[in-house]
Design an enzyme around this catalytic site. Structure first.
Site, PDB file in Angstrom:
ATOM      1  CG  ASP A  64      -2.086   1.001   1.000  1.00  0.00           C
ATOM      2  OD1 ASP A  64      -3.149   0.461   1.128  1.00  0.00           O
ATOM      3  OD2 ASP A  64      -1.649   2.218   1.028  1.00  0.00           O
ATOM      4  CB  ILE A  65       0.842   4.379  -2.352  1.00  0.00           C
ATOM      5  CG1 ILE A  65       1.855   5.018  -2.823  1.00  0.00           C
ATOM      6  CG2 ILE A  65      -0.309   4.977  -1.956  1.00  0.00           C
ATOM      7  CD1 ILE A  65       1.460   5.737  -4.046  1.00  0.00           C
ATOM      8  CG  ASN A  98     -12.257  -0.739   3.684  1.00  0.00           C
ATOM      9  OD1 ASN A  98     -12.495  -1.035   4.854  1.00  0.00           O
ATOM     10  ND2 ASN A  98     -11.243   0.169   3.434  1.00  0.00           N
ATOM     11  CD  GLU A 108      -9.404   6.563   0.514  1.00  0.00           C
ATOM     12  OE1 GLU A 108      -8.287   6.408  -0.135  1.00  0.00           O
ATOM     13  OE2 GLU A 108      -9.594   7.229   1.498  1.00  0.00           O
ATOM     14  CB  VAL A 109      -9.006   1.889  -4.977  1.00  0.00           C
ATOM     15  CG1 VAL A 109      -8.609   0.981  -6.436  1.00  0.00           C
ATOM     16  CG2 VAL A 109      -8.011   2.966  -4.740  1.00  0.00           C
ATOM     17  CG  HIS A 149      -8.442  -3.444  -2.292  1.00  0.00           C
ATOM     18  ND1 HIS A 149      -9.585  -2.498  -3.089  1.00  0.00           N
ATOM     19  CD2 HIS A 149      -8.332  -2.698  -1.131  1.00  0.00           C
ATOM     20  CE1 HIS A 149      -9.655  -1.267  -2.343  1.00  0.00           C
ATOM     21  NE2 HIS A 149      -9.039  -1.378  -1.319  1.00  0.00           N
ATOM     22  CG  HIS A 181      -6.648  -2.558   3.239  1.00  0.00           C
ATOM     23  ND1 HIS A 181      -5.885  -1.470   2.976  1.00  0.00           N
ATOM     24  CD2 HIS A 181      -7.788  -2.439   2.663  1.00  0.00           C
ATOM     25  CE1 HIS A 181      -6.701  -0.581   2.321  1.00  0.00           C
ATOM     26  NE2 HIS A 181      -8.114  -1.246   2.082  1.00  0.00           N
TER      27      HIS A 181
HETATM   28  P1  AMP Z   1      -9.672   1.489   0.198  1.00  0.00           P
HETATM   29  O1  AMP Z   1     -10.003   2.556   0.738  1.00  0.00           O
HETATM   30  O2  AMP Z   1     -10.020   0.283   0.832  1.00  0.00           O
HETATM   31  O3  AMP Z   1     -10.403   1.309  -1.344  1.00  0.00           O
HETATM   32  O4  AMP Z   1      -7.968   1.104  -0.011  1.00  0.00           O
HETATM   33  C1  AMP Z   1      -7.425   1.605  -1.180  1.00  0.00           C
HETATM   34  C2  AMP Z   1      -6.114   1.806  -0.644  1.00  0.00           C
HETATM   35  O5  AMP Z   1      -5.117   1.874  -1.921  1.00  0.00           O
HETATM   36  C3  AMP Z   1      -5.701   2.765   0.154  1.00  0.00           C
HETATM   37  O6  AMP Z   1      -5.134   2.139   1.452  1.00  0.00           O
HETATM   38  C4  AMP Z   1      -4.406   3.478  -0.487  1.00  0.00           C
HETATM   39  O7  AMP Z   1      -3.370   4.023   0.164  1.00  0.00           O
HETATM   40  C5  AMP Z   1      -4.118   2.465  -1.699  1.00  0.00           C
HETATM   41  N1  AMP Z   1      -3.430   3.292  -2.816  1.00  0.00           N
HETATM   42  C6  AMP Z   1      -3.960   3.972  -3.770  1.00  0.00           C
HETATM   43  N2  AMP Z   1      -3.189   4.170  -4.781  1.00  0.00           N
HETATM   44  C7  AMP Z   1      -2.242   3.481  -4.695  1.00  0.00           C
HETATM   45  C8  AMP Z   1      -1.041   3.040  -5.443  1.00  0.00           C
HETATM   46  N3  AMP Z   1      -0.887   3.873  -6.543  1.00  0.00           N
HETATM   47  N4  AMP Z   1      -0.281   2.221  -5.184  1.00  0.00           N
HETATM   48  C9  AMP Z   1      -0.537   1.407  -3.863  1.00  0.00           C
HETATM   49  N5  AMP Z   1      -1.626   1.683  -2.849  1.00  0.00           N
HETATM   50  C10 AMP Z   1      -2.549   2.496  -3.426  1.00  0.00           C
END
Ligand code: AMP
Length: 114
Positions: free
Chosen positions: A31-32, A88, A96-97, A101, A103
């Site tokens: 995770d970034i 999530n 957010e994405v 996925h 975590h």
């Molecule tokens: P969620 O809120 O469950 O959708 O988690 C999305 C996760 O993706 C967050 O923890 C972000 O920090 C992570 N994330 C977003 N962009 C990237 C990226 N380019 N590389 C790695 N992780 C990312």
């Protein structure tokens, strides 16, 4: 596959990542913005919006993702100490994405649920 999805772009190699595991169905990368010493995302290659979007056809894939998480946890040395797997869903879930996925969180004591 989705053209603009961040995780699809990472899987296609169009965006950088620290890739830790890859197979035909799944990938795992760091995770970034880590919130724990170990914070890795377990991601299917197939673009599914969230765990809520899955169907019976995805049941084997979901099981596979959990097994990949356990494998990566062993490789990271946190299998014995324990870890948390979180997915999530939607706005209130903190998603957010919008590419399914998990975590994988570990390396410290987890507390609370949000
Ligand atoms: P969620 O809120 O469950 O959708 O988690 C999305 C996760 O993706 C967050 O923890 C972000 O920090 C992570 N994330 C977003 N962009 C990237 C990226 N380019 N590389 C790695 N992780 C990312």
């Amino acid at each position: 596959m989705s053209e603009s999805c961040i995780f699809c772009r990472i899987i296609r190699g169009e965006l950088p990542s620290t890739m830790l595991y890859q197979d035909q169905q799944a990938v795992a990368f760091k995770d970034i913005a880590p919130i724990a010493p170990v914070h890795i995302l377990i991601v299917p290659r197939q673009h599914l919006e969230s765990a809520a979007e899955t169907t019976a056809e995805n049941a084997l894939l979901i099981g596979h993702l959990i097994r990949v998480a356990a494998h990566v946890a062993r490789e990271q040395g946190i299998a014995e100490s324990g870890y948390r797997l979180v997915t999530n869903i939607g706005k209130d879930g903190g998603q957010e994405v919008f590419h399914l996925h998990w975590h994988l969180l570990g390396g410290r004591q987890m507390r609370g649920l949000g």
